[in-house]
Motif scaffolding. Sequence first.
Motif, PDB file in Angstrom:
ATOM      1  N   ILE A  87       0.832  -1.214   0.000  1.00 51.38           N
ATOM      2  CA  ILE A  87       0.000   0.000   0.000  1.00 51.38           C
ATOM      3  C   ILE A  87       0.863   1.259   0.000  1.00 51.38           C
ATOM      4  CG2 ILE A  87      -2.039  -1.011   1.082  1.00 51.38           C
ATOM      5  CD1 ILE A  87      -1.120   0.128   3.775  1.00 51.38           C
ATOM      6  N   GLU A  88       0.270   2.316  -0.528  1.00 51.11           N
ATOM      7  CA  GLU A  88       0.856   3.650  -0.372  1.00 51.11           C
ATOM      8  C   GLU A  88      -0.216   4.570   0.187  1.00 51.11           C
ATOM      9  OE1 GLU A  88       2.909   5.129  -3.817  1.00 51.11           O
ATOM     10  OE2 GLU A  88       4.485   3.635  -3.532  1.00 51.11           O
ATOM     11  N   GLY A  99      -3.215   6.519  12.576  1.00 43.00           N
ATOM     12  CA  GLY A  99      -2.551   5.214  12.504  1.00 43.00           C
ATOM     13  C   GLY A  99      -3.261   4.208  11.626  1.00 43.00           C
ATOM     14  N   ARG A 100      -4.121   4.696  10.730  1.00 42.12           N
ATOM     15  CA  ARG A 100      -4.921   3.769   9.925  1.00 42.12           C
ATOM     16  C   ARG A 100      -4.670   4.007   8.433  1.00 42.12           C
ATOM     17  NH1 ARG A 100      -9.414   2.945  13.424  1.00 42.12           N
ATOM     18  NH2 ARG A 100     -10.451   1.770  11.794  1.00 42.12           N
ATOM     19  N   ARG A 101      -3.386   3.899   8.052  1.00 47.84           N
ATOM     20  CA  ARG A 101      -2.996   4.214   6.676  1.00 47.84           C
ATOM     21  C   ARG A 101      -3.641   3.290   5.654  1.00 47.84           C
ATOM     22  NH1 ARG A 101       2.976   2.654   8.572  1.00 47.84           N
ATOM     23  NH2 ARG A 101       3.091   0.472   8.005  1.00 47.84           N
ATOM     24  N   ASN A 102      -4.090   2.119   6.097  1.00 45.42           N
ATOM     25  CA  ASN A 102      -4.737   1.163   5.189  1.00 45.42           C
ATOM     26  C   ASN A 102      -6.066   1.677   4.657  1.00 45.42           C
ATOM     27  OD1 ASN A 102      -5.474   0.960   7.957  1.00 45.42           O
ATOM     28  ND2 ASN A 102      -6.592  -0.901   7.512  1.00 45.42           N
ATOM     29  N   VAL A 103      -6.638   2.682   5.314  1.00 48.03           N
ATOM     30  CA  VAL A 103      -7.888   3.261   4.808  1.00 48.03           C
ATOM     31  C   VAL A 103      -7.684   4.752   4.505  1.00 48.03           C
ATOM     32  CG1 VAL A 103      -9.528   1.576   5.699  1.00 48.03           C
ATOM     33  CG2 VAL A 103      -8.765   3.400   7.221  1.00 48.03           C
ATOM     34  N   CYS A 104      -6.478   5.088   4.131  1.00 45.80           N
ATOM     35  CA  CYS A 104      -6.118   6.458   3.731  1.00 45.80           C
ATOM     36  C   CYS A 104      -7.095   6.966   2.663  1.00 45.80           C
ATOM     37  CB  CYS A 104      -4.697   6.436   3.165  1.00 45.80           C
ATOM     38  SG  CYS A 104      -4.226   7.939   2.298  1.00 45.80           S
ATOM     39  N   ALA A 105      -7.413   8.247   2.755  1.00 42.67           N
ATOM     40  CA  ALA A 105      -8.326   8.854   1.774  1.00 42.67           C
ATOM     41  C   ALA A 105      -7.739   8.774   0.359  1.00 42.67           C
ATOM     42  CB  ALA A 105      -8.580  10.315   2.156  1.00 42.67           C
ATOM     43  N   LEU A 107      -5.586   6.229  -0.609  1.00 41.78           N
ATOM     44  CA  LEU A 107      -4.954   4.907  -0.627  1.00 41.78           C
ATOM     45  C   LEU A 107      -4.692   4.397  -2.045  1.00 41.78           C
ATOM     46  CD1 LEU A 107      -4.188   2.357   1.151  1.00 41.78           C
ATOM     47  CD2 LEU A 107      -6.474   1.511   0.576  1.00 41.78           C
ATOM     48  N   GLN A 108      -3.502   3.831  -2.242  1.00 48.77           N
ATOM     49  CA  GLN A 108      -3.154   3.172  -3.505  1.00 48.77           C
ATOM     50  C   GLN A 108      -2.682   1.768  -3.129  1.00 48.77           C
ATOM     51  OE1 GLN A 108      -2.187   4.910  -6.978  1.00 48.77           O
ATOM     52  NE2 GLN A 108      -4.126   5.688  -6.203  1.00 48.77           N
ATOM     53  N   VAL A 109      -3.315   0.765  -3.707  1.00 43.08           N
ATOM     54  CA  VAL A 109      -2.916  -0.613  -3.418  1.00 43.08           C
ATOM     55  C   VAL A 109      -2.192  -1.179  -4.636  1.00 43.08           C
ATOM     56  CG1 VAL A 109      -3.711  -2.906  -2.710  1.00 43.08           C
ATOM     57  CG2 VAL A 109      -4.942  -0.872  -1.923  1.00 43.08           C
ATOM     58  N   TYR A 110      -1.011  -1.725  -4.395  1.00 46.47           N
ATOM     59  CA  TYR A 110      -0.256  -2.359  -5.486  1.00 46.47           C
ATOM     60  C   TYR A 110      -1.022  -3.584  -5.987  1.00 46.47           C
ATOM     61  CZ  TYR A 110       3.874   0.485  -4.636  1.00 46.47           C
ATOM     62  OH  TYR A 110       4.744   1.524  -4.523  1.00 46.47           O
ATOM     63  N   GLY A 111      -1.081  -3.707  -7.292  1.00 48.19           N
ATOM     64  CA  GLY A 111      -1.793  -4.834  -7.891  1.00 48.19           C
ATOM     65  C   GLY A 111      -3.285  -4.572  -8.022  1.00 48.19           C
ATOM     66  N   VAL A 112      -3.740  -3.397  -7.559  1.00 51.07           N
ATOM     67  CA  VAL A 112      -5.165  -3.040  -7.624  1.00 51.07           C
ATOM     68  C   VAL A 112      -5.323  -1.677  -8.310  1.00 51.07           C
ATOM     69  CG1 VAL A 112      -7.285  -2.638  -6.296  1.00 51.07           C
ATOM     70  CG2 VAL A 112      -5.637  -4.361  -5.508  1.00 51.07           C
ATOM     71  N   HIS A 113      -4.748  -0.629  -7.650  1.00 53.19           N
ATOM     72  CA  HIS A 113      -4.814   0.732  -8.216  1.00 53.19           C
ATOM     73  C   HIS A 113      -3.563   1.070  -9.008  1.00 53.19           C
ATOM     74  CE1 HIS A 113      -7.008   0.894  -4.277  1.00 53.19           C
ATOM     75  NE2 HIS A 113      -7.953   1.342  -5.073  1.00 53.19           N
ATOM     76  N   ILE A 122      10.791  -5.689  -9.485  1.00 51.42           N
ATOM     77  CA  ILE A 122       9.950  -4.543  -9.122  1.00 51.42           C
ATOM     78  C   ILE A 122      10.802  -3.536  -8.342  1.00 51.42           C
ATOM     79  CG2 ILE A 122       9.075  -5.634  -6.983  1.00 51.42           C
ATOM     80  CD1 ILE A 122       6.330  -4.306  -7.604  1.00 51.42           C
ATOM     81  N   VAL A 123      10.545  -2.251  -8.565  1.00 48.29           N
ATOM     82  CA  VAL A 123      11.210  -1.191  -7.798  1.00 48.29           C
ATOM     83  C   VAL A 123      10.188  -0.632  -6.813  1.00 48.29           C
ATOM     84  CG1 VAL A 123      12.110   1.172  -7.931  1.00 48.29           C
ATOM     85  CG2 VAL A 123      12.958  -0.573  -9.502  1.00 48.29           C
ATOM     86  N   LEU A 124      10.576  -0.547  -5.547  1.00 49.61           N
ATOM     87  CA  LEU A 124       9.666  -0.051  -4.498  1.00 49.61           C
ATOM     88  C   LEU A 124      10.418   0.890  -3.553  1.00 49.61           C
ATOM     89  CD1 LEU A 124       8.015  -3.454  -3.453  1.00 49.61           C
ATOM     90  CD2 LEU A 124       6.926  -1.653  -4.810  1.00 49.61           C
ATOM     91  N   PRO A 125       9.681   1.816  -2.922  1.00 51.81           N
ATOM     92  CA  PRO A 125      10.329   2.637  -1.892  1.00 51.81           C
ATOM     93  C   PRO A 125      10.637   1.786  -0.649  1.00 51.81           C
ATOM     94  CG  PRO A 125       7.991   3.183  -2.079  1.00 51.81           C
ATOM     95  CD  PRO A 125       8.286   2.189  -3.161  1.00 51.81           C
ATOM     96  N   GLU A 126      11.751   2.087  -0.028  1.00 52.66           N
ATOM     97  CA  GLU A 126      12.242   1.284   1.103  1.00 52.66           C
ATOM     98  C   GLU A 126      11.211   1.082   2.225  1.00 52.66           C
ATOM     99  OE1 GLU A 126      15.384   3.289   3.245  1.00 52.66           O
ATOM    100  OE2 GLU A 126      16.120   1.423   4.087  1.00 52.66           O
ATOM    101  N   HIS A 127      10.399   2.146   2.498  1.00 49.97           N
ATOM    102  CA  HIS A 127       9.538   2.050   3.684  1.00 49.97           C
ATOM    103  C   HIS A 127       8.409   1.031   3.557  1.00 49.97           C
ATOM    104  CE1 HIS A 127       7.236   4.896   1.218  1.00 49.97           C
ATOM    105  NE2 HIS A 127       6.189   4.571   1.941  1.00 49.97           N
ATOM    106  N   ILE A 128       8.157   0.505   2.369  1.00 54.61           N
ATOM    107  CA  ILE A 128       7.125  -0.544   2.263  1.00 54.61           C
ATOM    108  C   ILE A 128       7.752  -1.909   1.951  1.00 54.61           C
ATOM    109  CG2 ILE A 128       5.176   0.977   1.725  1.00 54.61           C
ATOM    110  CD1 ILE A 128       5.528   0.038  -1.241  1.00 54.61           C
ATOM    111  N   VAL A 129       9.060  -2.007   2.159  1.00 53.26           N
ATOM    112  CA  VAL A 129       9.751  -3.279   1.933  1.00 53.26           C
ATOM    113  C   VAL A 129      10.275  -3.764   3.282  1.00 53.26           C
ATOM    114  CG1 VAL A 129      11.659  -4.405   0.727  1.00 53.26           C
ATOM    115  CG2 VAL A 129      10.364  -2.585  -0.410  1.00 53.26           C
ATOM    116  N   HIS A 130       9.907  -4.972   3.672  1.00 54.87           N
ATOM    117  CA  HIS A 130      10.272  -5.476   4.995  1.00 54.87           C
ATOM    118  C   HIS A 130      11.118  -6.747   4.877  1.00 54.87           C
ATOM    119  CE1 HIS A 130       7.435  -2.605   6.641  1.00 54.87           C
ATOM    120  NE2 HIS A 130       6.498  -3.073   5.830  1.00 54.87           N
ATOM    121  N   LYS A 131      12.186  -6.750   5.658  1.00 60.20           N
ATOM    122  CA  LYS A 131      13.113  -7.870   5.619  1.00 60.20           C
ATOM    123  C   LYS A 131      12.595  -9.037   6.464  1.00 60.20           C
ATOM    124  CE  LYS A 131      17.882  -8.699   6.861  1.00 60.20           C
ATOM    125  NZ  LYS A 131      19.170  -8.116   7.189  1.00 60.20           N
TER     126      LYS A 131
END
Length: 339
Positions: A87-88, A99-105, A107-113, A122-131
């Motif tokens: 998500i973004e 604290g509810r970014r999943n329902v952001c006004a 919201l952009q969902v990868y693979g959907v929007h 795929i290239v992604l910003p670091e903050h949505i990539v988890h080790k």
Amino acid sequence: MKAIQVVKPGKIDIIEKEMPRISKGNEVLIKVRLIGICGSDMHIYHGTSPVATYPRVIGHEMVGEIEEVGLDVKKLSVGDKVVMEPIEWCGECYACRNGRRNVCARLQVYGVHKDGACQEYIVLPEHIVHKVDSRLDWHEAVLVEPFTIGAQANWRGDVRKGDVVFIMGAGPIGLCALQVAKLKGAVCIISDLSDDKLAYAQSLGADYVLNPLRDTITSEVERITDGLGPNVTIDAVCTVKTFEQAVEITSAAGRVVVLGFSETPSAIAQLHITKKELTIAGSRLQSEKFHEVIDWINSGAIKADSFVTHRFPLEDIHRAIELIETHPNEVRKAVLVAE
Ligand SMILES: NC(=O)c1ccc[n+]([C@@H]2O[C@H](COP(=O)([O-])OP(=O)(O)OC[C@H]3O[C@@H](n4cnc5c(N)ncnc54)[C@H](O)[C@@H]3O)[C@@H](O)[C@H]2O)c1
Ligand SMILES: [Zn+2]
Ligand SMILES: [Zn+2]
């Protein structure tokens, strides 16, 4: 490189795409390894997603390996095994500020929007990539995202130790919710139309299993809970009827967790909600659940090693879809291999 694109509802193709490149300092380039096929990918394919736009490269359940990092990337390195938080969010709207970014006004969902992970890189910003732990099997790591959905449902239902939780549906979402609820110390009832899925749920720790083809759900749940009803009902079937039933059977002071995207109204009497002071909680995607779920899977607190039942190369997406649609009870989770 190859990617899987839903060109328009009903038409899915393997396309050739230009290899993505890092263009900002905070980005990482990931070599995609596995992508889980999710019910929502199927909805996008069939044109029954109320939110998707086309054409769309699908896929949001991804595990891969960092191939290159941008100049400002701090917490990730080449070779790390990673999953994506698909998500973004804007960080500024009411939901984000709470604290509810999943329902952001916005919201952009990868693979959907926006284009998702069904591609070789795929290239992604670091903050949505988890080790994740490098020793974790790819087939377990690919389940992090679906488990975050289960974690969110438990959080929204405020599941506590000793609660009786009724999970409707033993598909991937019901099973993930079940494992999280067990981890939290709940007593779990789960229902499904498939005895095979119920047997698997039992092997994962379900305390009671019910099949509506055989059991009368309301009376069985009443019997198990001494007439009080479950404290939390998580509806992972998401039909008009299951939502109605969930509101009817949940205990006083209980919570009903709603996960469905159907636009068809259910008929629900206010009495059940007011008299029992029920909380009806929607649960969408996840908010800040990745770290928690990764810890559970890394440590083995949640066992995800028997979930993936089928593997297909990207090129075989049509065969994968056919199998999922013709053998829904045999396919627990099918993954695409992008090697
Ligand atoms: N809110 C979210 O973030 C989110 C995320 C993913 C999925 N979902 C939704 O959650 C739901 C479940 O997803 P899934 O991938 O597990 O779907 P699924 O179709 O794989 O699983 C649903 C299960 O319910 C069973 N079932 C059907 N009717 C039933 C009934 N009357 N009683 C009990 N079981 C019944 C089916 O046999 C199946 O095993 C879907 O509606 C999906 O759209 C929501
Ligand atoms: Zn999914
Ligand atoms: Zn926002």
